[in-house]
Design a protein around this motif. Structure first.
Motif, PDB file in Angstrom:
ATOM      1  N   ALA A 128      35.711  16.674   9.110  1.00 22.51           N
ATOM      2  CA  ALA A 128      34.963  17.570   8.223  1.00 22.51           C
ATOM      3  C   ALA A 128      35.451  17.460   6.785  1.00 22.51           C
ATOM      4  O   ALA A 128      34.730  17.812   5.857  1.00 22.51           O
ATOM      5  CB  ALA A 128      35.083  19.020   8.704  1.00 22.51           C
ATOM      6  N   LEU A 129      36.673  16.978   6.589  1.00 27.74           N
ATOM      7  CA  LEU A 129      37.234  16.782   5.256  1.00 27.74           C
ATOM      8  C   LEU A 129      37.490  15.294   5.039  1.00 27.74           C
ATOM      9  O   LEU A 129      38.134  14.651   5.867  1.00 27.74           O
ATOM     10  CB  LEU A 129      38.529  17.570   5.085  1.00 27.74           C
ATOM     11  CG  LEU A 129      38.358  19.089   4.938  1.00 27.74           C
ATOM     12  CD1 LEU A 129      39.646  19.806   5.304  1.00 27.74           C
ATOM     13  CD2 LEU A 129      37.923  19.448   3.530  1.00 27.74           C
ATOM     14  N   THR A 130      36.973  14.766   3.942  1.00 30.42           N
ATOM     15  CA  THR A 130      37.138  13.350   3.648  1.00 30.42           C
ATOM     16  C   THR A 130      37.392  13.145   2.167  1.00 30.42           C
ATOM     17  O   THR A 130      36.911  13.913   1.330  1.00 30.42           O
ATOM     18  CB  THR A 130      35.877  12.551   4.044  1.00 30.42           C
ATOM     19  OG1 THR A 130      34.726  13.157   3.438  1.00 30.42           O
ATOM     20  CG2 THR A 130      35.704  12.504   5.553  1.00 30.42           C
ATOM     21  N   LYS A 131      38.145  12.095   1.844  1.00 27.70           N
ATOM     22  CA  LYS A 131      38.401  11.736   0.455  1.00 27.70           C
ATOM     23  C   LYS A 131      37.314  10.780  -0.010  1.00 27.70           C
ATOM     24  O   LYS A 131      37.136   9.702   0.558  1.00 27.70           O
ATOM     25  CB  LYS A 131      39.776  11.083   0.319  1.00 27.70           C
ATOM     26  CG  LYS A 131      40.143  10.662  -1.107  1.00 27.70           C
ATOM     27  CD  LYS A 131      40.395  11.846  -2.023  1.00 27.70           C
ATOM     28  CE  LYS A 131      40.915  11.374  -3.385  1.00 27.70           C
ATOM     29  NZ  LYS A 131      41.198  12.506  -4.286  1.00 27.70           N
ATOM     30  N   LYS A 132      36.574  11.169  -1.052  1.00 29.22           N
ATOM     31  CA  LYS A 132      35.479  10.360  -1.561  1.00 29.22           C
ATOM     32  C   LYS A 132      35.968   9.446  -2.680  1.00 29.22           C
ATOM     33  O   LYS A 132      36.993   9.683  -3.309  1.00 29.22           O
ATOM     34  CB  LYS A 132      34.352  11.256  -2.078  1.00 29.22           C
ATOM     35  CG  LYS A 132      33.761  12.188  -1.019  1.00 29.22           C
ATOM     36  CD  LYS A 132      33.127  11.402   0.115  1.00 29.22           C
ATOM     37  CE  LYS A 132      32.424  12.327   1.105  1.00 29.22           C
ATOM     38  NZ  LYS A 132      31.807  11.584   2.217  1.00 29.22           N
ATOM     39  N   GLU A 133      35.190   8.398  -2.942  1.00 29.81           N
ATOM     40  CA  GLU A 133      35.546   7.432  -3.975  1.00 29.81           C
ATOM     41  C   GLU A 133      35.604   8.056  -5.364  1.00 29.81           C
ATOM     42  O   GLU A 133      36.323   7.591  -6.235  1.00 29.81           O
ATOM     43  CB  GLU A 133      34.548   6.268  -3.969  1.00 29.81           C
ATOM     44  CG  GLU A 133      34.739   5.291  -2.825  1.00 29.81           C
ATOM     45  CD  GLU A 133      36.103   4.607  -2.875  1.00 29.81           C
ATOM     46  OE1 GLU A 133      36.514   4.193  -3.976  1.00 29.81           O
ATOM     47  OE2 GLU A 133      36.742   4.502  -1.828  1.00 29.81           O
ATOM     48  N   ILE A 145      34.755  22.761  12.982  1.00 29.16           N
ATOM     49  CA  ILE A 145      34.805  23.554  14.209  1.00 29.16           C
ATOM     50  C   ILE A 145      35.696  24.782  14.051  1.00 29.16           C
ATOM     51  O   ILE A 145      35.958  25.500  15.014  1.00 29.16           O
ATOM     52  CB  ILE A 145      35.301  22.702  15.399  1.00 29.16           C
ATOM     53  CG1 ILE A 145      36.720  22.165  15.126  1.00 29.16           C
ATOM     54  CG2 ILE A 145      34.326  21.580  15.715  1.00 29.16           C
ATOM     55  CD1 ILE A 145      37.349  21.441  16.306  1.00 29.16           C
ATOM     56  N   GLY A 146      36.166  25.016  12.834  1.00 28.73           N
ATOM     57  CA  GLY A 146      36.949  26.219  12.575  1.00 28.73           C
ATOM     58  C   GLY A 146      38.360  26.207  13.123  1.00 28.73           C
ATOM     59  O   GLY A 146      38.963  27.262  13.309  1.00 28.73           O
ATOM     60  N   ARG A 170      33.239  29.441   7.152  1.00 30.76           N
ATOM     61  CA  ARG A 170      33.505  28.146   6.547  1.00 30.76           C
ATOM     62  C   ARG A 170      34.912  28.103   5.983  1.00 30.76           C
ATOM     63  O   ARG A 170      35.505  29.140   5.686  1.00 30.76           O
ATOM     64  CB  ARG A 170      32.511  27.886   5.402  1.00 30.76           C
ATOM     65  CG  ARG A 170      31.064  27.799   5.803  1.00 30.76           C
ATOM     66  CD  ARG A 170      30.163  27.824   4.565  1.00 30.76           C
ATOM     67  NE  ARG A 170      30.226  29.114   3.893  1.00 30.76           N
ATOM     68  CZ  ARG A 170      29.650  29.383   2.715  1.00 30.76           C
ATOM     69  NH1 ARG A 170      28.980  28.431   2.078  1.00 30.76           N
ATOM     70  NH2 ARG A 170      29.749  30.582   2.174  1.00 30.76           N
ATOM     71  N   VAL A 171      35.417  26.889   5.840  1.00 29.56           N
ATOM     72  CA  VAL A 171      36.637  26.676   5.064  1.00 29.56           C
ATOM     73  C   VAL A 171      36.208  26.548   3.613  1.00 29.56           C
ATOM     74  O   VAL A 171      35.313  25.759   3.293  1.00 29.56           O
ATOM     75  CB  VAL A 171      37.382  25.410   5.527  1.00 29.56           C
ATOM     76  CG1 VAL A 171      38.534  25.088   4.583  1.00 29.56           C
ATOM     77  CG2 VAL A 171      37.904  25.600   6.947  1.00 29.56           C
ATOM     78  N   MET A 172      36.843  27.306   2.740  1.00 35.14           N
ATOM     79  CA  MET A 172      36.397  27.373   1.348  1.00 35.14           C
ATOM     80  C   MET A 172      37.488  26.872   0.408  1.00 35.14           C
ATOM     81  O   MET A 172      38.653  27.254   0.544  1.00 35.14           O
ATOM     82  CB  MET A 172      36.018  28.809   0.985  1.00 35.14           C
ATOM     83  CG  MET A 172      34.972  29.420   1.909  1.00 35.14           C
ATOM     84  SD  MET A 172      33.348  28.656   1.714  1.00 35.14           S
ATOM     85  CE  MET A 172      32.752  29.515   0.263  1.00 35.14           C
ATOM     86  N   LYS A 173      37.097  26.030  -0.536  1.00 28.28           N
ATOM     87  CA  LYS A 173      38.015  25.525  -1.551  1.00 28.28           C
ATOM     88  C   LYS A 173      37.214  24.877  -2.670  1.00 28.28           C
ATOM     89  O   LYS A 173      36.001  24.690  -2.548  1.00 28.28           O
ATOM     90  CB  LYS A 173      38.983  24.510  -0.951  1.00 28.28           C
ATOM     91  CG  LYS A 173      38.349  23.182  -0.595  1.00 28.28           C
ATOM     92  CD  LYS A 173      39.377  22.165  -0.182  1.00 28.28           C
ATOM     93  CE  LYS A 173      38.757  20.767  -0.145  1.00 28.28           C
ATOM     94  NZ  LYS A 173      38.380  20.282  -1.492  1.00 28.28           N
TER      95      LYS A 173
END
Length: 305
Positions: A128-133, A145-146, A170-173
């Motif tokens: 669910a979390l990825t580092k983008k270019e 999935i919490g 949701r996870v918020m940031k």
């Protein structure tokens, strides 16, 4: 056919062994982007106006704060980003005095650091979390999935969780204004609105050159350190300051990226959800082996119970 406990343990052990033998090796982590976007925060220029907070609130559609952004009393206490505020500005009095012998404040903006090798993304078992270019550590709510492993893994203690929402939490940031910089070619809302240009947006390598130039040209004004250049392998948000960072609430973290150990453990244990089967199969195999050495009459007596 009646399944005895002995037969059950045989099947469980065989199933576990098959699962262990057939699993795929976890994929290697993607290398960090070579020259992502980032932001350089010059703490000597920040005046604590909190316009960055206001812009972040509007760009991300966050709920209004309990007290207005123009209320300076908010700065009387230290705050952390949460599910309602992706960035906050804190005020510190590190001991500097002005010409009138008054304490000089230093203001510090806090948000997700968007690490080059993010521990939160490494700890996430569903991607669910990825580092983008472009530098963003991006959150995909459709995959989440919490489990909140990201909250535990983050060395900067940033991700927050919508505990008040029991249906679709949701996870918020900080989003690093992903849509604005990737599709619109714009700046993050906070960098665009800053009236003193305390926040500079650009490519990370260029920002490091800007930071070193400012430090080199004004050695009496700045510490010879760029926070975020090396911390946890480098971050997309970086800071320069006239005051030691440890006096401004910055967390002391190692230079080495933190995801490696977490990634090995998480991917090994949770890839394809095979670990519970293997563990149960292993325990079953041990019990079956121990029962095998017992007298047959005693074993069958146990099966009849």
């Amino acid at each position: 056919m009646k399944l005895t406990r002995r037969g059950f343990f045989k099947i469980a052990g065989a199933t576990g062994a098959a699962a262990a033998a057939s699993r795929s090796d976890p994929a290697a982590a993607s290398p960090p982007p070579e020259d992502p976007y980032g932001c350089l925060v010059d703490l000597t220029r920040c005046i604590g106006c909190r316009k960055c907070e206001d812009a972040c609130n509007r760009v991300n559609g966050l709920p209004p704060p309990e007290r207005p952004f123009e209320d300076p009393t908010v700065l009387n206490r230290l705050r952390r980003p949460d599910e309602r505020a992706f960035t906050v500005v804190n005020r510190y009095f590190p001991g500097q005095l002005d010409a009138s012998n008054q304490l000089v404040p230093t203001f510090v903006k806090i948000q997700c650091m968007h690490c080059q090798e993010p521990a939160c993304a490494s700890a996430c078992i569903v991607g669910a979390l990825t580092k983008k270019e472009n530098g963003t550590v991006h959150y995909d709510v459709t995959r989440c999935i919490g489990c909140r492993y990201c909250m535990v893994a983050c060395p900067f203690e940033i991700p927050a969780y919508e505990y008040h929402d029991p249906i679709t939490p949701r996870v918020m940031k900080c989003t690093f204004c992903f849509e604005r910089i990737s599709k619109e070619g714009g700046l993050p809302g906070c960098a665009e609105i800053c009236p003193t240009e305390a926040i500079t947006f650009g490519r990370r390598k260029t920002l490091l050159e800007v930071a070193r130039k400012r430090i080199g040209e004004n050695p009496a004004r700045y510490l010879d350190r760029i926070y975020g250049e090396k911390e946890v392998g480098g971050t997309s948000w970086m800071y320069i300051s006239a005051v030691p960072f440890e006096k401004l609430g910055f967390i002391d973290v190692p230079d080495k990226p933190t995801p490696k150990l977490a990634e090995t453990i998480q991917h090994t244990l949770f890839s394809y959800l095979w670990s519970p089967i293997v563990l149960y199969g292993l325990l079953g195999g041990i019990m079956w082996t121990s029962r095998k050495n017992r007298p047959e009459s005693e074993d069958e007596e146990g099966d009849r119970r």
